[in-house]
Design a protein around this motif. Structure first.
Motif, PDB file in Angstrom:
ATOM      1  N   SER A 181       0.836  -1.210   0.000  1.00 43.21           N
ATOM      2  CA  SER A 181       0.000   0.000   0.000  1.00 43.21           C
ATOM      3  C   SER A 181       0.866   1.254   0.000  1.00 43.21           C
ATOM      4  O   SER A 181       0.562   2.238  -0.682  1.00 43.21           O
ATOM      5  N   ARG A 182       1.952   1.207   0.774  1.00 40.99           N
ATOM      6  CA  ARG A 182       2.870   2.357   0.809  1.00 40.99           C
ATOM      7  C   ARG A 182       3.501   2.570  -0.569  1.00 40.99           C
ATOM      8  O   ARG A 182       3.582   3.695  -1.067  1.00 40.99           O
ATOM      9  N   LEU A 183       3.960   1.483  -1.199  1.00 39.16           N
ATOM     10  CA  LEU A 183       4.560   1.612  -2.525  1.00 39.16           C
ATOM     11  C   LEU A 183       3.559   2.188  -3.523  1.00 39.16           C
ATOM     12  O   LEU A 183       3.902   3.060  -4.336  1.00 39.16           O
ATOM     13  N   LEU A 184       2.336   1.727  -3.456  1.00 40.06           N
ATOM     14  CA  LEU A 184       1.305   2.199  -4.381  1.00 40.06           C
ATOM     15  C   LEU A 184       1.022   3.679  -4.157  1.00 40.06           C
ATOM     16  O   LEU A 184       0.875   4.449  -5.116  1.00 40.06           O
ATOM     17  N   GLU A 185       0.992   4.083  -2.887  1.00 39.70           N
ATOM     18  CA  GLU A 185       0.724   5.483  -2.556  1.00 39.70           C
ATOM     19  C   GLU A 185       1.835   6.396  -3.057  1.00 39.70           C
ATOM     20  O   GLU A 185       1.579   7.507  -3.508  1.00 39.70           O
ATOM     21  N   ARG A 186       3.069   5.916  -3.009  1.00 44.48           N
ATOM     22  CA  ARG A 186       4.213   6.744  -3.396  1.00 44.48           C
ATOM     23  C   ARG A 186       4.569   6.656  -4.874  1.00 44.48           C
ATOM     24  O   ARG A 186       5.182   7.566  -5.420  1.00 44.48           O
ATOM     25  N   MET A 187       4.228   5.556  -5.542  1.00 43.47           N
ATOM     26  CA  MET A 187       4.744   5.341  -6.895  1.00 43.47           C
ATOM     27  C   MET A 187       3.677   5.024  -7.937  1.00 43.47           C
ATOM     28  O   MET A 187       3.923   5.151  -9.129  1.00 43.47           O
ATOM     29  N   ASP A 188       2.518   4.570  -7.498  1.00 43.49           N
ATOM     30  CA  ASP A 188       1.468   4.072  -8.381  1.00 43.49           C
ATOM     31  C   ASP A 188       1.999   2.874  -9.184  1.00 43.49           C
ATOM     32  O   ASP A 188       3.185   2.541  -9.130  1.00 43.49           O
ATOM     33  N   LEU A 189       1.127   2.242  -9.924  1.00 46.05           N
ATOM     34  CA  LEU A 189       1.520   0.998 -10.602  1.00 46.05           C
ATOM     35  C   LEU A 189       2.594   1.241 -11.659  1.00 46.05           C
ATOM     36  O   LEU A 189       3.487   0.411 -11.851  1.00 46.05           O
ATOM     37  N   TYR A 190       2.522   2.372 -12.358  1.00 49.75           N
ATOM     38  CA  TYR A 190       3.506   2.638 -13.402  1.00 49.75           C
ATOM     39  C   TYR A 190       4.901   2.719 -12.811  1.00 49.75           C
ATOM     40  O   TYR A 190       5.859   2.148 -13.336  1.00 49.75           O
ATOM     41  N   GLY A 191       5.035   3.441 -11.712  1.00 51.45           N
ATOM     42  CA  GLY A 191       6.330   3.569 -11.072  1.00 51.45           C
ATOM     43  C   GLY A 191       6.851   2.237 -10.565  1.00 51.45           C
ATOM     44  O   GLY A 191       8.050   1.940 -10.652  1.00 51.45           O
ATOM     45  N   ILE A 192       5.952   1.424 -10.040  1.00 51.20           N
ATOM     46  CA  ILE A 192       6.347   0.095  -9.556  1.00 51.20           C
ATOM     47  C   ILE A 192       6.832  -0.766 -10.715  1.00 51.20           C
ATOM     48  O   ILE A 192       7.840  -1.474 -10.606  1.00 51.20           O
ATOM     49  N   ARG A 193       6.133  -0.679 -11.836  1.00 56.02           N
ATOM     50  CA  ARG A 193       6.569  -1.442 -13.022  1.00 56.02           C
ATOM     51  C   ARG A 193       7.955  -0.983 -13.481  1.00 56.02           C
ATOM     52  O   ARG A 193       8.804  -1.807 -13.840  1.00 56.02           O
ATOM     53  N   CYS A 194       8.182   0.330 -13.485  1.00 54.20           N
ATOM     54  CA  CYS A 194       9.495   0.857 -13.880  1.00 54.20           C
ATOM     55  C   CYS A 194      10.590   0.348 -12.949  1.00 54.20           C
ATOM     56  O   CYS A 194      11.674  -0.035 -13.402  1.00 54.20           O
ATOM     57  N   ALA A 195      10.307   0.338 -11.652  1.00 55.78           N
ATOM     58  CA  ALA A 195      11.290  -0.114 -10.677  1.00 55.78           C
ATOM     59  C   ALA A 195      11.589  -1.604 -10.861  1.00 55.78           C
ATOM     60  O   ALA A 195      12.753  -2.028 -10.808  1.00 55.78           O
ATOM     61  N   LEU A 196      10.561  -2.394 -11.078  1.00 58.33           N
ATOM     62  CA  LEU A 196      10.757  -3.836 -11.261  1.00 58.33           C
ATOM     63  C   LEU A 196      11.550  -4.117 -12.535  1.00 58.33           C
ATOM     64  O   LEU A 196      12.403  -5.018 -12.569  1.00 58.33           O
ATOM     65  N   ALA A 197      11.302  -3.346 -13.586  1.00 53.06           N
ATOM     66  CA  ALA A 197      12.061  -3.517 -14.832  1.00 53.06           C
ATOM     67  C   ALA A 197      13.537  -3.203 -14.597  1.00 53.06           C
ATOM     68  O   ALA A 197      14.424  -3.894 -15.126  1.00 53.06           O
ATOM     69  N   ALA A 198      13.820  -2.171 -13.783  1.00 51.87           N
ATOM     70  CA  ALA A 198      15.206  -1.808 -13.479  1.00 51.87           C
ATOM     71  C   ALA A 198      15.892  -2.904 -12.667  1.00 51.87           C
ATOM     72  O   ALA A 198      17.068  -3.226 -12.898  1.00 51.87           O
ATOM     73  N   ILE A 199      15.174  -3.493 -11.725  1.00 52.62           N
ATOM     74  CA  ILE A 199      15.741  -4.575 -10.904  1.00 52.62           C
ATOM     75  C   ILE A 199      15.968  -5.824 -11.748  1.00 52.62           C
ATOM     76  O   ILE A 199      16.990  -6.517 -11.617  1.00 52.62           O
ATOM     77  N   ASP A 200      15.027  -6.120 -12.647  1.00 52.22           N
ATOM     78  CA  ASP A 200      15.203  -7.280 -13.540  1.00 52.22           C
ATOM     79  C   ASP A 200      16.461  -7.115 -14.383  1.00 52.22           C
ATOM     80  O   ASP A 200      17.203  -8.083 -14.602  1.00 52.22           O
ATOM     81  N   ALA A 201      16.702  -5.882 -14.862  1.00 53.58           N
ATOM     82  CA  ALA A 201      17.857  -5.642 -15.732  1.00 53.58           C
ATOM     83  C   ALA A 201      19.159  -5.610 -14.941  1.00 53.58           C
ATOM     84  O   ALA A 201      20.220  -5.961 -15.469  1.00 53.58           O
TER      85      ALA A 201
END
Length: 516
Positions: free
Chosen positions: A327-347
């Motif tokens: 919930s905290r991540l969603l409040e601070r980043m929304d789904l788009y930001g979370i997707r961007c972060a996960l893509a960076a971690i995957d890479a």
């Protein structure tokens, strides 16, 4: 012995010249006009004032926090979001409540370092808030956060109009301190950052025009106004032709279309994700958030995809990362930001929290907005402030009602504007008249006036960036001759005045290129 004018710091030579004009005129005008001139001098030496305007819930305050780099402006609807707040540099962090009668009351920041949700005063008696921050950005820009337009109570709209100098006094109404023109000189914004979301409504242009620069109802234009398409991550790519299913490409295309709709009121429209920018820039993204994202990145693909389908599923679906953390991540980043972060971690699985924060900042589009702020506002602060100050001086003299005083001010301004180094002010005036539609010009000529007046770079002014100096000089002389001919043959009287200004601008560019 040095004068106060010499001791003050001016943004550049144009502002300094206007300051000398004001200082020289003060003994020759009425006491009231001289008081107005004193305010003009004060504002000339102050940082450029940028009003962040837009509709309610457009994300203005979130963007203000991103620009300042601190989560200080309230973003939840409350009494503070109904007030105009001026964020400016100060050696001590503090908030002052300014009442309509001129009284001030200091209030502390809340535990999180933001403006408190409850000020503990009667909101109807409050004019605006002054927030002072030890912040490097605010050394050059004073940022004015305004209540959203469109669905606010009348009192909030009136407060905004009053502080920005757009409100007209009722006929016969007494002003306890300054007349409306003088108040413009004190409080009006000199530049506008207008926030839109997915759809530019018909009255957005009217709302933008309402946020006038400094004084004398001088409308915002391409010299001193830009717009941002906020919440760019909420755009559905399928709704934008040629987006290729990419959110950011869709946002960029939509911003381009909005730029055409708002033209010539703004220099540009840029996509941005204010929430992501605020989180990355204001300390909202922590090492704990980075670890939580690593945990999400390690989930099996099916679970991860399910979580990212919607906000409800992201917080309610069962997985190893606690729901409260998500919930905290969603409040601070929304789904788009979370997707961007996960893509960076995957890479880059070993990416640090600091590097991940920078990736999120890159994904927000804030860098482009800041660059545009630099090129449109900061780089032109001298010309913008000088032009606004001259408009104030003229309006103050007219408001005095003394024909002799008006003539003395007019003559002094004409002497100033006759100097080659001050011709930029004539160009800014011409650009503003054309942009506002006050002087009708054929579309191609209007575009040329905008180009000449919207840059300090000769190549950009001539529409030939990167070309050799000799080629630029030849073209500048060619256009100077064309505009001189146009002013004499085929132009209306109003167009002829614009043509004379553009002709001289090209001639001065030619002289500069030939002598450089």
């Amino acid at each position: 012995m040095s004068t106060a004018t010499e001791q003050q710091h001016w943004p550049g030579p144009l502002s300094a010249a206007v300051a000398r004009l004001c200082t020289g005129l003060r003994p020759q005008v009425s006491e009231r006009t001289a008081a107005g001139f004193a305010e003009v001098l004060r504002r000339l030496s102050a940082p450029l004032q940028v009003a962040v305007a837009g509709r309610i819930k457009s994300g203005k305050s979130t963007l203000v926090n991103a620009l300042i780099g601190r989560r200080v402006a309230p973003t939840d609807v409350g009494e503070c979001t109904r007030l105009v707040t001026r964020f400016q540099y100060g050696t001590v962090d503090r908030v002052e409540v300014i009442f309509h009668d001129g009284k001030k009351q200091a209030v502390p920041f809340d535990a999180d370092g933001g403006i408190p949700a409850d000020l503990g005063v009667n909101i109807d008696e409050v004019s605006h808030l002054e927030a002072y921050l030890t912040n490097a950005v605010l050394r050059e820009l004073t940022v004015i956060d305004t209540p959203g337009l469109g669905s606010l109570d009348a009192a909030s709209v009136a407060r905004t109009e009053e502080l920005l100098g757009t409100r007209k006094e009722e006929e016969g109404e007494e002003d306890s301190e300054l007349d409306p023109v003088s108040r413009n000189a004190v409080a009006g914004a000199e530049a506008v950052l207008y926030v839109v979301t997915q759809g530019v409504r018909a009255d957005d242009e009217l709302a933008l025009a309402a946020f006038t620069a400094a004084t004398a109802s001088r409308e915002a234009g391409p010299v001193n106004a830009i717009a941002v398409l906020n919440k760019a991550d909420t755009i559905e790519p399928s709704s934008v032709e040629d987006s290729d299913g990419e959110v950011w490409k869709a946002a960029s295309l939509l911003a381009g279309k909005q730029a055409q709709l708002l033209k010539p009121k703004v220099a540009d429209v840029l996509p941005v994700i204010g929430l992501l920018a605020e989180t990355a820039e204001s300390g909202g993204f922590t090492a704990a958030d980075a670890e939580a994202l690593r945990g999400l990145a390690q989930l099996d693909e099916a679970t991860r995809e399910t979580l990212l389908m919607s906000a409800d599923l992201f917080t309610s679906w069962e997985c190893d990362v606690p729901a409260g953390t998500r919930s905290r991540l969603l409040e601070r980043m929304d789904l788009y930001g979370i997707r961007c972060a996960l893509a960076a971690i995957d890479a880059e699985p070993e990416i640090t929290a600091g590097a991940l924060r920078r990736r999120l900042l890159d994904s927000s589009g804030l860098a482009s907005v800041l660059n545009r702020l630099d090129s449109v506002f900061r780089a032109r602060a001298d010309g913008i402030k000088a032009a606004a100050a001259l408009a104030s001086v003229t309006a103050l003299a007219h408001a005095a009602g003394d024909q002799g005083e008006r003539q003395r001010v007019h003559d002094a301004i004409e002497v100033l504007l006759a100097k080659p180094e001050a011709h930029q002010l004539r160009v800014l005036e011409a650009l503003t008249l054309v942009a506002a539609g006050a002087v009708a010009m054929p579309a191609d000529l209007a575009e040329e006036v905008m180009r000449v007046g919207s840059s300090n770079d000769a190549g950009e002014q001539l529409g030939l960036p990167g070309r050799h100096r000799n080629e630029l000089a030849d073209y500048a002389l060619e256009r100077a001759n064309w505009w001189r001919s146009f002013s004499s043959f085929g132009a209306t009287p109003a167009q002829s005045r614009i043509a004379h200004v553009v002709h001289r601008a090209y001639f001065l560019i030619w002289q500069q290129l030939r002598s450089g």
